[in-house]
Every structure is written in C-alpha cells, then in structure tokens.
Design a protein around this motif. Structure first.
Motif, PDB file in Angstrom:
ATOM      1  N   GLY A  59       0.865  -1.301  -0.066  1.00  0.00           N
ATOM      2  CA  GLY A  59      -0.072  -0.053  -0.120  1.00  0.00           C
ATOM      3  C   GLY A  59       0.969   1.247  -0.070  1.00  0.00           C
ATOM      4  N   HIS A  60       2.213   1.314  -0.286  1.00  0.00           N
ATOM      5  CA  HIS A  60       3.035   2.326  -0.314  1.00  0.00           C
ATOM      6  C   HIS A  60       2.733   2.718  -1.543  1.00  0.00           C
ATOM      7  N   ARG A  61       3.320   4.262  -1.738  1.00  0.00           N
ATOM      8  CA  ARG A  61       3.023   4.835  -2.874  1.00  0.00           C
ATOM      9  C   ARG A  61       4.458   5.737  -3.136  1.00  0.00           C
ATOM     10  N   PRO A  62       5.422   5.179  -3.392  1.00  0.00           N
ATOM     11  CA  PRO A  62       6.733   5.872  -3.402  1.00  0.00           C
ATOM     12  C   PRO A  62       6.637   7.024  -4.604  1.00  0.00           C
ATOM     13  N   THR A  63       7.161   7.967  -4.479  1.00  0.00           N
ATOM     14  CA  THR A  63       7.305   8.945  -5.518  1.00  0.00           C
ATOM     15  C   THR A  63       8.411   8.660  -6.601  1.00  0.00           C
ATOM     16  N   PRO A  64       8.478   9.162  -7.648  1.00  0.00           N
ATOM     17  CA  PRO A  64       9.701   8.697  -8.676  1.00  0.00           C
ATOM     18  C   PRO A  64      10.775   9.162  -7.974  1.00  0.00           C
ATOM     19  N   ALA A  65      11.137  10.067  -7.378  1.00  0.00           N
ATOM     20  CA  ALA A  65      12.304  10.306  -6.690  1.00  0.00           C
ATOM     21  C   ALA A  65      12.607   9.567  -5.628  1.00  0.00           C
ATOM     22  N   GLU A  66      11.652   9.065  -4.777  1.00  0.00           N
ATOM     23  CA  GLU A  66      11.969   7.854  -3.919  1.00  0.00           C
ATOM     24  C   GLU A  66      12.158   6.660  -4.458  1.00  0.00           C
ATOM     25  N   VAL A  67      11.795   6.155  -5.661  1.00  0.00           N
ATOM     26  CA  VAL A  67      12.221   5.031  -6.393  1.00  0.00           C
ATOM     27  C   VAL A  67      13.608   5.145  -7.011  1.00  0.00           C
ATOM     28  N   GLY A  68      13.897   6.476  -7.218  1.00  0.00           N
ATOM     29  CA  GLY A  68      15.300   6.757  -7.706  1.00  0.00           C
ATOM     30  C   GLY A  68      16.340   6.505  -6.485  1.00  0.00           C
ATOM     31  N   LEU A  69      15.830   6.836  -5.333  1.00  0.00           N
ATOM     32  CA  LEU A  69      16.640   6.647  -4.008  1.00  0.00           C
ATOM     33  C   LEU A  69      16.797   5.148  -3.593  1.00  0.00           C
ATOM     34  N   LEU A  70      15.600   4.350  -3.945  1.00  0.00           N
ATOM     35  CA  LEU A  70      16.024   2.908  -3.519  1.00  0.00           C
ATOM     36  C   LEU A  70      16.725   2.321  -4.541  1.00  0.00           C
ATOM     37  N   ARG A  71      16.893   2.873  -5.724  1.00  0.00           N
ATOM     38  CA  ARG A  71      17.856   2.275  -6.690  1.00  0.00           C
ATOM     39  C   ARG A  71      19.185   2.576  -6.442  1.00  0.00           C
ATOM     40  N   GLN A  72      19.397   3.766  -5.804  1.00  0.00           N
ATOM     41  CA  GLN A  72      20.840   4.239  -5.781  1.00  0.00           C
ATOM     42  C   GLN A  72      21.239   3.402  -4.456  1.00  0.00           C
ATOM     43  N   LEU A  73      20.493   3.400  -3.512  1.00  0.00           N
ATOM     44  CA  LEU A  73      20.837   2.571  -2.206  1.00  0.00           C
ATOM     45  C   LEU A  73      21.143   1.138  -2.690  1.00  0.00           C
ATOM     46  N   ASP A  74      20.314   0.636  -3.550  1.00  0.00           N
ATOM     47  CA  ASP A  74      20.528  -0.970  -4.265  1.00  0.00           C
ATOM     48  C   ASP A  74      21.999  -1.024  -4.895  1.00  0.00           C
TER      49      ASP A  74
END
Length: 84
Positions: A59-74
């Motif tokens: 039910g989370h709704r990450p923003t495009p910026a948050e998705v980018g941060l997730l990918r960078q962390l990964d």
C-alpha cells in the motif's frame, strides 16, 4: 550491510543521523532488500517490477524520486557486496 560484510561502506555512512524525511526510504529499502532474489553470480538488483509489486502489496506509494533513491541505495549495496 554490516551484517553481510562486517563493515559499513563509506557511501552509506552519514555524518549525521538519517534525516527524518528520508527514514522511510531506508526502511523501504530494507524491506525490499530482504525479499530480493538471487542472481546468477551475485545478488539480483531490485527491479522496477519488484518495487511495483512491493508497493501494491504494502500500500506504499513511492514518488519517482523515492524510487530513484531506492535504486541508488541498491546500487551501493550490491557494489559493496561484490567488493567483498
């Protein structure tokens, strides 16, 4: 990272505590990283499909910026694992 390698990568060390507005992204990353699949010779990257499925199921709704941060962390996480 520290549990997997025994070290905290410099790229993940913050000189200050994690800013409260970003704490949820770190929590999300930990959830996603804990559910990742194995790759042929290393950890598989967290894909957009993984993030999409996780978001729908939680039910989370990450923003495009948050998705980018997730990918960078990964990227940083996997780079450090491969160096070990």
């Amino acid at each position: 990272m520290a549990r997997a390698t025994g070290e905290i990568p410099k790229a993940l060390v913050c000189p200050h505590e994690l800013p409260a507005p970003l704490a949820h992204v770190w929590e999300w990353f930990c959830q996603l990283a804990g559910a990742r699949s194995a790759g042929a010779f290393s950890l598989a990257p967290i894909s957009y499909q993984d993030i999409d499925a996780w978001a729908r199921l939680t039910g989370h709704r990450p923003t495009p910026a948050e998705v980018g941060l997730l990918r960078q962390l990964d990227d940083v996480f996997r780079d450090e694992i491969q160096r070990k």
